[in-house]
Design a protein around this motif. Sequence first.
Motif, short mmCIF file in Angstrom:
data_model
loop_
_atom_site.label_atom_id
_atom_site.label_comp_id
_atom_site.label_asym_id
_atom_site.label_seq_id
_atom_site.Cartn_x
_atom_site.Cartn_y
_atom_site.Cartn_z
N SER A 25 30.08 10.71 16.61
CA SER A 25 29.88 10.62 18.04
C SER A 25 30.53 11.76 18.78
O SER A 25 30.20 12.04 19.93
CB SER A 25 30.45 9.29 18.57
N SER A 26 31.50 12.45 18.15
CA SER A 26 32.18 13.55 18.80
C SER A 26 31.60 14.90 18.39
O SER A 26 32.20 15.94 18.61
CB SER A 26 33.68 13.51 18.49
N ALA A 27 30.42 14.90 17.75
CA ALA A 27 29.79 16.14 17.35
C ALA A 27 29.42 16.97 18.58
O ALA A 27 29.19 16.44 19.66
CB ALA A 27 28.53 15.84 16.54
N PRO A 28 29.36 18.30 18.42
CA PRO A 28 28.99 19.15 19.56
C PRO A 28 27.61 18.78 20.09
O PRO A 28 26.76 18.29 19.34
CB PRO A 28 29.00 20.56 18.95
N PRO A 29 27.37 19.00 21.37
CA PRO A 29 26.06 18.68 21.94
C PRO A 29 24.96 19.52 21.30
O PRO A 29 25.15 20.68 20.94
CB PRO A 29 26.22 19.03 23.43
N THR A 30 23.83 18.88 21.11
CA THR A 30 22.67 19.56 20.54
C THR A 30 21.71 19.94 21.64
O THR A 30 21.37 19.12 22.50
CB THR A 30 21.95 18.62 19.54
N THR A 31 21.28 21.18 21.66
CA THR A 31 20.37 21.64 22.70
C THR A 31 18.98 21.07 22.45
O THR A 31 18.43 21.15 21.36
CB THR A 31 20.29 23.18 22.70
N THR A 32 18.41 20.47 23.48
CA THR A 32 17.06 19.94 23.41
C THR A 32 16.24 20.51 24.56
O THR A 32 16.75 20.68 25.67
CB THR A 32 17.04 18.41 23.49
N PRO A 33 14.97 20.83 24.32
CA PRO A 33 14.14 21.36 25.41
C PRO A 33 14.01 20.33 26.53
O PRO A 33 13.80 19.14 26.28
CB PRO A 33 12.79 21.61 24.73
N VAL A 34 14.14 20.79 27.77
CA VAL A 34 14.04 19.89 28.91
C VAL A 34 13.01 20.45 29.88
O VAL A 34 13.14 21.59 30.35
CB VAL A 34 15.40 19.74 29.63
N ALA A 35 11.99 19.66 30.16
CA ALA A 35 10.96 20.11 31.10
C ALA A 35 11.48 19.99 32.52
O ALA A 35 12.32 19.13 32.81
CB ALA A 35 9.70 19.26 30.93
N PRO A 36 11.01 20.85 33.42
CA PRO A 36 11.43 20.74 34.82
C PRO A 36 11.12 19.35 35.38
O PRO A 36 10.07 18.76 35.09
CB PRO A 36 10.60 21.82 35.52
N ALA A 37 12.05 18.82 36.16
CA ALA A 37 11.87 17.48 36.70
C ALA A 37 10.91 17.48 37.88
O ALA A 37 10.87 18.43 38.67
CB ALA A 37 13.22 16.93 37.16
#
Length: 494
Positions: A25-37
């Motif tokens: 649970s304390s792993a570094p954040p993983t980058t995920t593609p995020v579409a514009p809101a």
Amino acid sequence: MSKRSLAAVVAAVLLVAGCGEDDESSAPPTTTPVAPARLSPCEVPEIPTAQCGSVTVPLDRANPEAGTTTVGFTLVPRTDQAQPSLGTVVTNPGGPGTGAVDAVGHVYADGLKPILDRRDLLLVDPRGVGRSSPIHCPALEGPEMVFASADGQRAAIGECGKQLGDKARYYGTAAVADDFDDVRAALGLDRLDLLGDSYGTYLMATYVARHPEHVRSVVLSGAYPVHTDDNVAGGVAIAALRRAVGLVCERTTSCSGDAVLGDLDALAARLRATPVPTDLQYEGKTYPIVLDERMLAGTVGKLYAGSADVDKKLELARALAAARTGDLAPVQDVVRAHLVELASIFALGPSVVSHALLWATTCHDYPQDFDYSDGAADRERDFDDSVKRLKTEDYAPFSPTAWLSRDFYDVGACLDWPNDPTAGAPFPKGTKLADVPALVLAGDLDANTSTTSGKQAAAQFPNARFVEVKDAGHTPTSTPEGAKLVMEFISADR
């Protein structure tokens, strides 16, 4: 803030604890593609300018095959559109399990109004509550959970974990912090001014740990640290309670702190030896309850873990004095009122407050005095041994067992929770948080997240400013002085 409404009540049921062990649970954040809101006008109580949107995020960023969930949010545009924005304030009212949009959005919009002429306000419902794919458990529905014994509550919480199944592990604070960052990215924002109350202080510290480059400033109000060597819900809280009782009596001159604590000690001992069966009326039905030391501890703890309502505290002092003469009726009335208030909160349902999310987050993030991989008997043994090691005098006027099992601060609440190998704190112990501008507030009448806890929370940051607010309970943003400090801090040039 100028008014708290539901925020003060819901935040007061927060479970507070210390540190967890490092794990997935304390792993570094993983980058995920995020579409514009995409934003569109929406109905949010008392916020006519609200613009709403949502993002779809992975349930588990390390395991995309686990599926996705929806995170809903509301952006309240600054009132002065003729000038550029000076930033975006993102808030969280506490919990865990409390929504931000429909539950308390108007509280923040109203309380922060003096600085929202040039700043936008962002309200994000944490995954699992409100507009963010709310979760619920049949085992926790109905007021019986609130009125039950410690064993009854623990069994219901464990059953909830089983009902959630594999999804129970996906509601830790690290995931919520990453969701908040996905919302930030979807809105095209660079840096945020973070404002967390109660559990929100745990969440915002986690956001700083995982996304420091997107933090302009952070305010923690009614704060506790993510890691501590002391159980914040235990020894620190009871010491704060004793102090607050003395301060209330001293400042009102309406009671003696020593006398109130003496009356409380005597009644706790009496109920420890001989619990008193009684009943309670709620929603037209009669429920049998047992007035025992644990229930007394929960009631007293709540009165000193919510807003600084001095009248209620003095009512408690009078009820305890009556109990000294043999009249338990006033104490029973105070206890009934406390239980009805709790039942009324959770009756609001997961669109406002999710009981299931409260425990999914608590049992995932907070430390346990047992190993989830052990069987029931070993868990119970290890937990009981940890309580036996405590010094009775440190928990006066209650026994350690009663104080540590009170209401939703029960440190044994997760004894029946299913095994979760991913459970643990949202970032490793020893993590040095970024040197971002940080303000930490504590109320001197708060026995929930005390001054001691606040100082520990401030110490997470290299150069945080800590302020104890006089006559403030849980959380100081509800007071004029606290609100002024918050808005001045956010408004400062960076």
